[in-house]
Design a protein around this motif. Structure first.
Motif, PDB file in Angstrom:
ATOM      1  N   GLU A   1       0.767  -1.139  -0.116  1.00  0.00           N
ATOM      2  CA  GLU A   1       0.070  -0.004  -0.097  1.00  0.00           C
ATOM      3  C   GLU A   1       0.921   1.262   0.055  1.00  0.00           C
ATOM      4  OE1 GLU A   1      -3.843   0.138   0.736  1.00  0.00           O
ATOM      5  OE2 GLU A   1      -3.689  -1.219  -0.572  1.00  0.00           O
ATOM      6  N   THR A   2       2.084   1.116   0.047  1.00  0.00           N
ATOM      7  CA  THR A   2       2.869   2.287   0.120  1.00  0.00           C
ATOM      8  C   THR A   2       2.862   3.299  -1.047  1.00  0.00           C
ATOM      9  OG1 THR A   2       4.767   1.042  -0.956  1.00  0.00           O
ATOM     10  CG2 THR A   2       4.680   1.364   1.810  1.00  0.00           C
ATOM     11  N   GLN A   3       2.777   2.826  -2.208  1.00  0.00           N
ATOM     12  CA  GLN A   3       2.704   3.648  -3.404  1.00  0.00           C
ATOM     13  C   GLN A   3       1.434   4.431  -3.291  1.00  0.00           C
ATOM     14  OE1 GLN A   3       1.316   2.218  -7.517  1.00  0.00           O
ATOM     15  NE2 GLN A   3       3.366   2.209  -7.841  1.00  0.00           N
ATOM     16  N   ASP A   4       0.128   3.928  -3.129  1.00  0.00           N
ATOM     17  CA  ASP A   4      -0.832   4.857  -2.602  1.00  0.00           C
ATOM     18  C   ASP A   4      -0.734   5.902  -1.436  1.00  0.00           C
ATOM     19  OD1 ASP A   4      -2.269   3.442  -4.757  1.00  0.00           O
ATOM     20  OD2 ASP A   4      -3.652   2.635  -3.563  1.00  0.00           O
ATOM     21  N   ALA A   5       0.250   5.565  -0.591  1.00  0.00           N
ATOM     22  CA  ALA A   5       0.226   6.313   0.565  1.00  0.00           C
ATOM     23  C   ALA A   5       1.042   7.570   0.176  1.00  0.00           C
ATOM     24  CB  ALA A   5       0.832   5.645   1.729  1.00  0.00           C
ATOM     25  N   ILE A   6       2.392   7.038  -0.466  1.00  0.00           N
ATOM     26  CA  ILE A   6       3.339   8.281  -0.931  1.00  0.00           C
ATOM     27  C   ILE A   6       2.349   9.191  -1.992  1.00  0.00           C
ATOM     28  CG2 ILE A   6       5.214   8.813  -2.422  1.00  0.00           C
ATOM     29  CD1 ILE A   6       6.157   5.897  -1.397  1.00  0.00           C
ATOM     30  N   ALA A   7       1.494   8.457  -2.883  1.00  0.00           N
ATOM     31  CA  ALA A   7       0.695   9.565  -3.806  1.00  0.00           C
ATOM     32  C   ALA A   7      -0.030  10.276  -2.795  1.00  0.00           C
ATOM     33  CB  ALA A   7       0.213   8.540  -4.629  1.00  0.00           C
ATOM     34  N   ALA A   8      -0.502  10.012  -1.971  1.00  0.00           N
ATOM     35  CA  ALA A   8      -1.712  10.470  -0.990  1.00  0.00           C
ATOM     36  C   ALA A   8      -0.992  11.671  -0.102  1.00  0.00           C
ATOM     37  CB  ALA A   8      -2.385   9.855  -0.218  1.00  0.00           C
ATOM     38  N   GLY A   9       0.507  11.556  -0.124  1.00  0.00           N
ATOM     39  CA  GLY A   9       1.185  12.646   0.806  1.00  0.00           C
ATOM     40  C   GLY A   9       1.267  11.945   2.276  1.00  0.00           C
ATOM     41  N   ILE A  10       0.869  10.714   2.616  1.00  0.00           N
ATOM     42  CA  ILE A  10       0.872  10.210   3.911  1.00  0.00           C
ATOM     43  C   ILE A  10       2.346   9.858   4.204  1.00  0.00           C
ATOM     44  CG2 ILE A  10       0.183   8.376   5.405  1.00  0.00           C
ATOM     45  CD1 ILE A  10      -2.579   8.440   3.689  1.00  0.00           C
ATOM     46  N   LEU A  11       2.859   8.968   3.300  1.00  0.00           N
ATOM     47  CA  LEU A  11       4.493   9.000   3.390  1.00  0.00           C
ATOM     48  C   LEU A  11       5.044   9.812   2.531  1.00  0.00           C
ATOM     49  CD1 LEU A  11       4.454   4.726   3.471  1.00  0.00           C
ATOM     50  CD2 LEU A  11       5.246   6.488   5.218  1.00  0.00           C
ATOM     51  N   ASP A  12       6.329   9.710   2.613  1.00  0.00           N
ATOM     52  CA  ASP A  12       6.975  10.759   1.590  1.00  0.00           C
ATOM     53  C   ASP A  12       7.924   9.727   0.691  1.00  0.00           C
ATOM     54  OD1 ASP A  12       6.589  13.303   2.906  1.00  0.00           O
ATOM     55  OD2 ASP A  12       7.965  12.640   4.510  1.00  0.00           O
ATOM     56  N   GLY A  13       8.261   8.604   1.144  1.00  0.00           N
ATOM     57  CA  GLY A  13       8.909   7.644   0.092  1.00  0.00           C
ATOM     58  C   GLY A  13       8.955   6.251   0.672  1.00  0.00           C
ATOM     59  N   HIS A  14       9.575   5.175  -0.429  1.00  0.00           N
ATOM     60  CA  HIS A  14       9.611   3.960   0.260  1.00  0.00           C
ATOM     61  C   HIS A  14      10.759   3.378  -0.316  1.00  0.00           C
ATOM     62  CE1 HIS A  14       6.816   2.681  -3.414  1.00  0.00           C
ATOM     63  NE2 HIS A  14       7.930   3.253  -3.666  1.00  0.00           N
ATOM     64  N   ILE A  15      11.390   2.397   0.258  1.00  0.00           N
ATOM     65  CA  ILE A  15      12.426   1.529  -0.387  1.00  0.00           C
ATOM     66  C   ILE A  15      11.754   0.068  -0.493  1.00  0.00           C
ATOM     67  CG2 ILE A  15      14.854   0.667  -0.286  1.00  0.00           C
ATOM     68  CD1 ILE A  15      15.730   3.185   1.232  1.00  0.00           C
ATOM     69  N   THR A  16      11.567  -0.199  -1.622  1.00  0.00           N
ATOM     70  CA  THR A  16      10.504  -1.248  -1.756  1.00  0.00           C
ATOM     71  C   THR A  16      10.806  -2.115  -2.997  1.00  0.00           C
ATOM     72  OG1 THR A  16       8.337  -2.344  -1.054  1.00  0.00           O
ATOM     73  CG2 THR A  16       8.582  -0.310  -2.505  1.00  0.00           C
ATOM     74  N   ASP A  17      10.220  -3.404  -2.857  1.00  0.00           N
ATOM     75  CA  ASP A  17      10.256  -4.232  -4.076  1.00  0.00           C
ATOM     76  C   ASP A  17       9.373  -3.918  -4.939  1.00  0.00           C
ATOM     77  OD1 ASP A  17       9.930  -6.228  -5.802  1.00  0.00           O
ATOM     78  OD2 ASP A  17      10.420  -8.191  -4.324  1.00  0.00           O
ATOM     79  N   THR A  18       9.453  -3.585  -6.005  1.00  0.00           N
ATOM     80  CA  THR A  18       8.629  -2.833  -7.077  1.00  0.00           C
ATOM     81  C   THR A  18       7.510  -4.059  -7.470  1.00  0.00           C
ATOM     82  OG1 THR A  18       9.968  -1.439  -7.939  1.00  0.00           O
ATOM     83  CG2 THR A  18       8.319  -1.864  -9.456  1.00  0.00           C
ATOM     84  N   SER A  19       7.678  -5.302  -7.367  1.00  0.00           N
ATOM     85  CA  SER A  19       7.003  -6.374  -7.661  1.00  0.00           C
ATOM     86  C   SER A  19       5.652  -6.152  -6.904  1.00  0.00           C
ATOM     87  CB  SER A  19       7.458  -7.689  -7.138  1.00  0.00           C
ATOM     88  OG  SER A  19       8.789  -7.782  -7.739  1.00  0.00           O
ATOM     89  N   TYR A  20       5.684  -5.557  -5.652  1.00  0.00           N
ATOM     90  CA  TYR A  20       4.505  -5.617  -4.547  1.00  0.00           C
ATOM     91  C   TYR A  20       3.258  -4.681  -5.707  1.00  0.00           C
ATOM     92  CZ  TYR A  20       7.462  -7.056  -0.758  1.00  0.00           C
ATOM     93  OH  TYR A  20       8.340  -7.744  -0.060  1.00  0.00           O
ATOM     94  N   PHE A  21       3.742  -4.312  -6.480  1.00  0.00           N
ATOM     95  CA  PHE A  21       2.900  -3.461  -7.237  1.00  0.00           C
ATOM     96  C   PHE A  21       2.126  -4.056  -8.528  1.00  0.00           C
ATOM     97  CE2 PHE A  21       5.485  -0.784  -4.849  1.00  0.00           C
ATOM     98  CZ  PHE A  21       4.672  -0.488  -3.676  1.00  0.00           C
ATOM     99  N   SER A  22       2.562  -5.483  -8.712  1.00  0.00           N
ATOM    100  CA  SER A  22       2.119  -5.943  -9.957  1.00  0.00           C
ATOM    101  C   SER A  22       0.622  -5.794 -10.031  1.00  0.00           C
ATOM    102  CB  SER A  22       2.458  -7.584  -9.837  1.00  0.00           C
ATOM    103  OG  SER A  22       3.896  -7.547  -9.624  1.00  0.00           O
ATOM    104  N   GLY A  23      -0.222  -5.921  -8.802  1.00  0.00           N
ATOM    105  CA  GLY A  23      -1.319  -5.695  -8.960  1.00  0.00           C
ATOM    106  C   GLY A  23      -1.958  -4.415  -9.469  1.00  0.00           C
ATOM    107  N   LYS A  24      -1.138  -3.429  -9.377  1.00  0.00           N
ATOM    108  CA  LYS A  24      -1.624  -2.234  -9.797  1.00  0.00           C
ATOM    109  C   LYS A  24      -1.526  -2.111 -11.578  1.00  0.00           C
ATOM    110  CE  LYS A  24      -1.982   0.569  -6.021  1.00  0.00           C
ATOM    111  NZ  LYS A  24      -3.255   1.020  -5.725  1.00  0.00           N
ATOM    112  N   ASP A  25      -0.193  -2.853 -11.927  1.00  0.00           N
ATOM    113  CA  ASP A  25      -0.016  -2.839 -13.447  1.00  0.00           C
ATOM    114  C   ASP A  25       1.196  -4.147 -13.550  1.00  0.00           C
ATOM    115  OD1 ASP A  25       0.791  -2.639 -15.956  1.00  0.00           O
ATOM    116  OD2 ASP A  25       0.056  -0.407 -16.028  1.00  0.00           O
ATOM    117  N   PRO A  26       0.842  -5.020 -14.402  1.00  0.00           N
ATOM    118  CA  PRO A  26       1.702  -6.113 -14.520  1.00  0.00           C
ATOM    119  C   PRO A  26       3.112  -5.383 -14.768  1.00  0.00           C
ATOM    120  CG  PRO A  26      -0.088  -6.415 -16.029  1.00  0.00           C
ATOM    121  CD  PRO A  26      -0.326  -5.045 -15.192  1.00  0.00           C
TER     122      PRO A  26
END
Ligand code: NA
Ligand code: NA
Lengths: 201, 317, 435
Positions: free
Chosen positions: B53-78
């Motif tokens: 959920e970090t991608q959405d949280a950063i977009a919303a300005g809740i978090l400022d950033g992340h260091i994360t495995d991009t695979s976690y967002f496969s469900g957003k776009d393959p």
């Protein structure tokens, strides 16, 4: 059957301990909405049975046919999640959410009525905020940046759109919670304050 | 100098994992290098929102950033799944990092992330993951019918194509399931961490160096925040990530080699190393799956095209 | 908007606890109390744009696979409750425990330990014991307080006896072997269960009207056989569940589904099965899970907000600032866990404290495995301690209406003391964990 002598004070089962099927009726304050929620509840209840069934199916496939499925665990989680979310509304409609009633129990009927109204309004307002926030979440989970409809998927090989559906479902339930708490508030205002023996809990 | 920017960044690693410590060290270095103008706070996985959920949280300005495995967002776009872990493309961190920095990877990432409100700063990687197995695996043929756990993303699909039977159980059940032989093998993480978690006590046939996965960890921040930063701070952040990539690769590889040496000395664990031919076979199966993922979305197709073009130009395929 | 940020994290934390307690006492549904506090602090500290943080956590919480076993256990309970299996089981148990005063309560702890070996999470087991063991103990003449305590404390053992989701999450956070954690938790888990048994026996023999007097009369052979038949089906179900876990047939969560299937099969064998029964059991599952899960949802949301407020840094600084003495630091951590246990669900506590505690404990040179077991033992206390005691809430959701939350918490006090004793012993004699 041989029964040993038992202290008579403990001999009777308290009247309330009967393996009754389901708690009482939908409380009056929930209005028509409460009955509607009650009507559809079995659909979600059966979801848990379905979840159980497909977990058994998975064990069977893995051990007998040596071919585990890719969809069972995701689907089970999804079915449970839908049940959990709906369960929150179901409990609100039946007024079965747990409360600590120490203070509530000692105040008079008028104060109790005010509390009921105030709690309903506060819960309604909070649910309203959450519904709005869920709407922002749903937008990101159902639309691509270019505006095409794309439900967020699990990203696995099975890749079902469960996250997108679940987020949308959460939004719907939160909106229904707002409505339910509004109905509660209105009905509590209308109600004449009565001194009930055992308050709700 | 006074502090001008705070960056709350959520990691995809737990607080007690070596990788998280490396990320915290990076955060401190950023503070030093910017003379205190940027303060980075690293937060462990799931502390603010769940990992996916970090991608959405950063977009919303809740978090400022992340260091994360991009695979976690496969469900957003393959596309995210393909660029994060094109199984079979890279055999070493440097190969992936070259693509990101100079082969069009960075531009590709930003074309995916900018419309979603994020700015990609750079990539790092924990390195080639080792494979955890309780049965001896010496080649692709041994994967046939192997009951194994794989996470979301490309990896699962590739193993299925290689004849294995991937089970989608969550991380929390990997240990007990491996222990009780509900599954034979699992895609876990790098050798040293697997070793520390006791996975080799219950699954004594690890494959190292791994053959199946090298996740890309993206470092990205909220785009509005990034755009508001002066060029000097942006440059420092970008360079610091390039350094973090080196740091992570070197230090985790050292830890891996230490753990491998310890495992060899203790005995009881048989480390399997696949031959070049077997690795090539697996690679071929993996690359055959790229096209399938590419067909799932326009952006995934774009990732595929860029990747294949780069690999061809480099003579890697 | 009101500017809560000016409070600073210290007073912010304090205000959070005060508001929690205040709203709790108004009689507002618990699930909404924690959600409301989370909302107030999100709005006041960060503004409306941060509210999706809460809905995101709600989404993540309900969609985590570890909770799938909760409805399974609740459904098992609901079906057993609607059949004669439970009554027959407890009648048969009396055959064995009959000669011992307090025997059936002791056996309930025994059943609880078996259930604990079948599951890694609490909730379902308390509901199960609450629907089955509690009425049966009351029927047989046990003291209400003792019976309640046995059910809540025994039902909480699920996260102390392996497999345990608390230990698994700890292992993943601390990067230590989950197998070692399980092995080390074994003896402390049994020790705690042993304390409960000792307490039951002590109360039964020293107190008046605590337990029914032991059976003295002779039971005819045919009667014995008839009673023993009541043991057969439940034992077969237990065998199938444990067998599928330890025989490597099913994962822990899958095994809970085996339990439900086994119980349904048992009702068919006993000719008690009907679709109406299944439907009402499923509806009860929906209602009970709605309550249980929504209580957890709020706690999870609150922790997310607190962490974003800078909670991790604050608590971390608080601990390292308290003293240079390692023992004092450990004791202070226990105090923090105890206080948090009064206000939060274990998921929230684990999420909040593990990332903070683990690096400190490692730095101090303590064995992280030992600390993991200590952590799990502390969570046992948090399940029971008021005002936010999940075990009490779970039991309340299925207990007869005349048993109030106050009754339950009163009953739990001696058991909380036993748990604190176990925590103390683990600190004084770390060797109990075998490390
Ligand atoms: Na357990
Ligand atoms: Na508590």
């Amino acid at each position: 059957m041989a029964v040993s002598p038992v202290d008579p004070t403990h001999n009777d089962i308290p009247a309330s301990i009967v393996p009754d099927a389901l708690p009482e009726q939908v409380p009056e304050v929930s209005g028509l909405m409460g009955h509607a929620v009650d009507k559809v509840s079995s659909v979600f209840a059966y979801g848990f049975i379905l979840a159980m069934g497909i977990l058994i199916f998975e064990i069977f496939m893995r051990h007998v046919f040596n071919s585990p499925t890719l969809w069972v665990h995701e689907t089970t989680t999804f079915l449970s999640a839908i049940g959990f979310v709906f369960g929150g509304l179901y409990c609100a409609a039946r007024d079965k959410h747990i409360r600590v009633v120490i203070f509530y129990d000692i105040v008079g009927p008028k104060m109790r009525k005010s509390l009921d109204v105030a709690i309903s309004i506060v819960c309604m307002t909070a649910s309203g905020f959450f519904a709005w926030a869920a709407w922002l979440m749903v937008k990101r989970a159902t639309l691509t940046p270019t505006g095409d409809i794309h439900f967020e998927t699990t990203g696995s090989a099975f890749n079902a759109p469960y996250p997108g559906i679940l987020k949308l479902f959460l939004l719907v339930i939160l909106i229904l919670l707002v409505v339910q708490f509004l109905i509660h508030a209105i009905n509590y205002v209308r109600k004449t304050p009565v001194m009930s023996a055992t308050a709700k809990e | 100098n006074a502090q001008e920017f705070t960056l709350k960044m959520q990691s995809s690693d737990s607080a007690g994992v070596p990788n998280f410590e490396l990320e915290q060290d990076w955060a401190k270095r950023v503070g030093v290098m910017t003379g205190g103008r940027v303060e980075v706070e690293m937060l462990p996985v799931n502390s603010i929102v769940e990992h996916a959920e970090t991608q959405d949280a950063i977009a919303a300005g809740i978090l400022d950033g992340h260091i994360t495995d991009t695979s976690y967002f496969s469900g957003k776009d393959p596309a995210f799944g393909l660029i994060a872990n094109p199984v079979g493309a890279w055999s070493a961190p440097s190969e992936m990092l070259r693509f990101v920095e100079y082969g069009g990877g960075k531009e590709l990432m930003n074309s995916l992330l900018n419309p979603r409100g994020l700015q990609f700063i750079g990539a790092v990687t924990p390195g080639l993951e080792a494979f955890v197995s309780s049965v001896p695996l010496d080649g692709v043929a041994d994967l046939k019918g192997l009951k194994m756990r794989a996470p979301e993303g490309m990896v699962q699909q590739v193993f299925a194509a290689a004849g294995a039977s991937p089970v989608n159980i969550p991380q929390s059940e990997v240990f007990t399931s491996l222990d009780k032989k509900v599954i034979d093998a699992a895609d876990a993480t790098v050798f040293s961490t697997n070793q520390a978690m006791g996975l080799h006590d219950i699954a004594k046939h690890p494959v190292y160096p791994g053959f199946h996965s090298m996740p890309m960890l993206e470092v990205s921040v909220n785009k509005t925040k990034w755009d508001s930063m002066p060029a000097d701070l942006q440059a420092i952040l970008e360079m610091s990530i390039r350094d973090l990539a080196h740091d992570m690769d070197a230090r985790l590889a050292m830890k891996d080699m230490e753990a491998v040496a310890a495992a060899r000395k203790d005995g009881g664990v048989t480390i399997h190393n696949w031959s070049a031919e077997e690795r090539a076979k697996f690679r071929q199966i993996a690359t055959s799956q790229w096209e399938k993922v590419a067909a799932r979305s326009e952006d995934a197709q774009r990732v595929y095209d860029t990747l294949v073009k780069y690999l061809t130009a480099q003579g890697m395929i | 908007m009101f500017e809560l940020q000016s409070l600073g994290i210290e007073y912010g934390t304090l205000a959070m606890f005060v508001l929690l307690l205040g709203f709790l006492l108004t009689g507002m549904p618990l699930a909404f109390v924690t959600l409301l506090i989370a909302l107030i602090f999100t709005l006041g500290w960060f503004g409306p744009m941060a509210v999706p943080l809460i809905t995101s956590r709600v989404f993540s919480f309900v969609s985590s696979f570890v909770f799938v076993s909760v409805p399974m256990f609740v459904m098992m309970a609901a079906i057993l409750d609607r059949s004669g299996i439970a009554r027959d089981l407890f009648d048969a148990m009396r055959l064995f425990g009959g000669r011992l005063k307090g025997g059936v309560a002791v056996q309930t702890i025994f059943v609880a330990v078996i259930l604990a070996a079948m599951s890694g999470i609490i909730g379902g087991e308390i509901v199960l014991l609450g629907m089955l063991a509690l009425p049966q103990m009351l029927r047989q003449g046990y003291d209400k307080n003792l019976a309640i305590g046995v059910v809540c404390a025994g039902g909480s053992l699920g996260t102390m006896v392996p497999p345990s989701i608390v230990l698994i999450i700890y292992g993943l956070t601390a990067n230590v072997s989950i197998g070692d954690l399980f092995t080390s938790a074994f003896i402390p888990g049994f020790m705690l269960a042993g304390f409960y048994v000792a307490y039951i026996l002590f109360r039964s023999y020293t107190g008046k009207n605590i337990a029914p007097p032991p059976k003295t009369e002779h039971i005819p052979r045919e009667e014995k056989l008839r009673l023993l038949k009541g043991l057969f089906l439940p034992m077969l179900v237990v065998f199938c569940v444990l067998g599928s876990i330890y025989g490597g047939i099913a994962s822990v969560t899958e095994a809970s589904a085996v339990g439900v299937a086994g119980v349904i099969a048992s009702t068919i064998v006993r000719r008690e099965f009907s679709l109406a029964m299944l439907k009402s059991a499923a509806l009860q599952t929906l209602s009970t899970c709605g309550m249980i899960v929504w209580i957890g949802i709020g706690a999870s949301a609150l922790v997310g907000v607190f962490n974003l407020m800078g909670g991790i840094k604050f608590v971390s600084a608080l601990i390292t600032g308290i003293s240079d003495d390692p023992t004092t630091i450990i004791l202070f951590m226990m105090l923090i866990l105890f206080i948090l246990g009064m206000f939060l669900d274990w998921v929230g506590i684990a999420l909040l404290t593990m990332p903070i505690f683990v690096p400190i404990v490692k730095d101090l040179g303590y064995d992280p495995i030992w600390f993991g077991v200590l952590f799990a033992m502390n969570m046992q206390v948090s399940f029971l301690s008021p005002p936010f005691g999940p075990a009490a809430f779970y039991l309340k959701s299925v207990a007869p209406p005349d048993i109030s939350l106050g009754d339950i918490f009163k009953s739990l006090l001696p058991f909380i003391c036993l748990q604190i004793l176990a925590v103390a012993l683990l600190i004084i004699f770390p060797g109990i964990t075998g490390r």
